[in-house]
Design a protein around this motif. Structure first.
Motif, PDB file in Angstrom:
ATOM      1  N   VAL A  83       0.839  -1.191   0.000  1.00  9.12           N
ATOM      2  CA  VAL A  83       0.000   0.000   0.000  1.00  9.12           C
ATOM      3  C   VAL A  83       0.879   1.249   0.000  1.00  9.12           C
ATOM      4  N   GLU A  84       0.287   2.356  -0.449  1.00  8.97           N
ATOM      5  CA  GLU A  84       0.933   3.656  -0.289  1.00  8.97           C
ATOM      6  C   GLU A  84       0.950   3.987   1.202  1.00  8.97           C
ATOM      7  N   TYR A  85       2.098   4.451   1.715  1.00  5.45           N
ATOM      8  CA  TYR A  85       2.192   4.737   3.146  1.00  5.45           C
ATOM      9  C   TYR A  85       3.187   5.867   3.374  1.00  5.45           C
ATOM     10  N   ASP A  86       2.673   7.000   3.809  1.00 11.48           N
ATOM     11  CA  ASP A  86       3.476   8.205   4.005  1.00 11.48           C
ATOM     12  C   ASP A  86       3.917   8.282   5.460  1.00 11.48           C
ATOM     13  N   THR A  87       5.194   8.116   5.712  1.00 14.74           N
ATOM     14  CA  THR A  87       5.718   8.180   7.070  1.00 14.74           C
ATOM     15  C   THR A  87       7.157   8.668   7.043  1.00 14.74           C
ATOM     16  N   GLN A  88       7.584   9.286   8.127  1.00 14.86           N
ATOM     17  CA  GLN A  88       8.965   9.706   8.274  1.00 14.86           C
ATOM     18  C   GLN A  88       9.835   8.591   8.874  1.00 14.86           C
ATOM     19  N   GLU A  89       9.203   7.471   9.265  1.00 16.79           N
ATOM     20  CA  GLU A  89       9.957   6.370   9.855  1.00 16.79           C
ATOM     21  C   GLU A  89      10.795   5.663   8.785  1.00 16.79           C
ATOM     22  N   LEU A  90      11.913   5.102   9.211  1.00 16.32           N
ATOM     23  CA  LEU A  90      12.834   4.448   8.289  1.00 16.32           C
ATOM     24  C   LEU A  90      12.272   3.121   7.781  1.00 16.32           C
ATOM     25  N   PRO A  91      12.667   2.723   6.572  1.00 15.70           N
ATOM     26  CA  PRO A  91      12.307   1.379   6.110  1.00 15.70           C
ATOM     27  C   PRO A  91      12.756   0.333   7.120  1.00 15.70           C
ATOM     28  N   GLY A  92      11.938  -0.675   7.302  1.00 18.94           N
ATOM     29  CA  GLY A  92      12.204  -1.696   8.303  1.00 18.94           C
ATOM     30  C   GLY A  92      11.460  -1.470   9.602  1.00 18.94           C
ATOM     31  N   TYR A 105       4.750  -2.854   7.592  1.00 16.58           N
ATOM     32  CA  TYR A 105       6.202  -2.964   7.525  1.00 16.58           C
ATOM     33  C   TYR A 105       6.660  -1.944   6.498  1.00 16.58           C
ATOM     34  N   VAL A 106       7.366  -0.917   6.951  1.00 14.51           N
ATOM     35  CA  VAL A 106       7.698   0.216   6.098  1.00 14.51           C
ATOM     36  C   VAL A 106       8.751  -0.169   5.063  1.00 14.51           C
ATOM     37  N   LEU A 107       8.450   0.128   3.806  1.00 19.76           N
ATOM     38  CA  LEU A 107       9.386  -0.039   2.697  1.00 19.76           C
ATOM     39  C   LEU A 107       9.899   1.344   2.288  1.00 19.76           C
ATOM     40  N   SER A 108      10.806   1.374   1.352  1.00 18.23           N
ATOM     41  CA  SER A 108      11.241   2.652   0.797  1.00 18.23           C
ATOM     42  C   SER A 108      10.243   3.121  -0.252  1.00 18.23           C
ATOM     43  N   GLY A 109      10.383   4.353  -0.671  1.00 19.81           N
ATOM     44  CA  GLY A 109       9.556   4.880  -1.754  1.00 19.81           C
ATOM     45  C   GLY A 109       8.113   5.130  -1.398  1.00 19.81           C
ATOM     46  N   GLY A 110       7.813   5.388  -0.106  1.00 22.15           N
ATOM     47  CA  GLY A 110       6.439   5.699   0.294  1.00 22.15           C
ATOM     48  C   GLY A 110       5.498   4.514   0.249  1.00 22.15           C
TER      49      GLY A 110
END
Length: 234
Positions: A83-92, A105-110
């Motif tokens: 999904v699209e996910y806008d966050t300032q948290e780092l990937p991982g 689970y945050v990936l790169s590229g939003g």
């Protein structure tokens, strides 16, 4: 979306005492510094959203045979997807939204991998920040004495534990959350054989996932201080 850090709960020892995700006394003594570190997993950038509805078939893993999940009976929003996910948290970083029953689970590229989860019942809910200090495939389950007092049928597992199996409440994988002092919080992200509980408040405080999903997340996570977990109540 701006991530709002919830008030940490890990200092509330009374809450920790009633969680039903305890495993072994040895686990409680482990620290983040002593945790085994898995090899990093490279996560490719994903340009378009994708739902993994075909990822819930039967799985043979370490000699255990996980049955297929009748995924057509699970709300599509709780199926694993990008999904699209806008966050300032780092990937991982892992971000758990207990209100909406999602784990990101945050990936790169939003982008983020979004999984459906089950959360704690009212009275067992928790929020805050921690990190995954270590992880275990096919864990042994030791319910706390407080749970055994409420559910006498699990009392026999307090000391000796329930060994790994497809009916074990911790499922195929467990990831162990520690606080910033390197102390085990007794909270877990883990699998469950009860796939129908995903999207509900049914557990005793921990975050549960479908077994096929927790295996996927497990392979992505590299334990250590960098494996940040943020749990939000709203």
């Amino acid at each position: 979306m701006r991530i709002r850090n919830a008030l940490t709960v890990f200092g509330l020892l009374s809450t920790l005492a009633i969680t039903g995700c305890t495993t072994t006394s040895e686990n409680k003594a482990k620290t983040a510094e002593a945790a085994p570190v898995a090899a990093p997993v490279k996560v490719a950038e994903v340009e378009t959203a994708h739902i993994f509805s075909d990822a819930y078939g039967p799985v043979t893993d370490a000699g255990y045979s996980l049955p297929a999940i009748p995924i057509q009976k699970v709300n599509p929003k709780f199926q694993r997807q990008i999904v699209e996910y806008d966050t300032q948290e780092l990937p991982g970083t892992i971000i758990v939204n207990t209100h909406d029953r999602f784990l990101y689970y945050v990936l790169s590229g939003g982008k983020a991998v979004r999984y459906g989860i089950g959360v704690g019942k009212e009275g067992f809910a928790w929020a805050g920040e921690a990190h995954i200090a270590w992880k275990q495939a096919w864990p042994t389950w030791h319910p706390p004495k407080e749970m055994a007092a409420r559910k006498p049928e699990v009392a026999r597992y307090v000391e000796n534990g329930m060994g790994p199996s497809i009916s074990n409440p911790l499922g195929a994988r467990a990831m162990y959350l520690f606080n910033d002092k390197g102390q085990d919080t007794l909270f877990r992200i883990h699998g469950t054989p009860e796939w129908a509980s995903i999207g509900t408040a049914a557990s005793s405080g921990c975050i549960r996932m479908m077994n096929q999903d927790v295996i996927d997340l497990y392979e992505r996570v590299r334990p250590g201080k960098g494996a940040k977990v943020i749990v939000q109540q709203s």
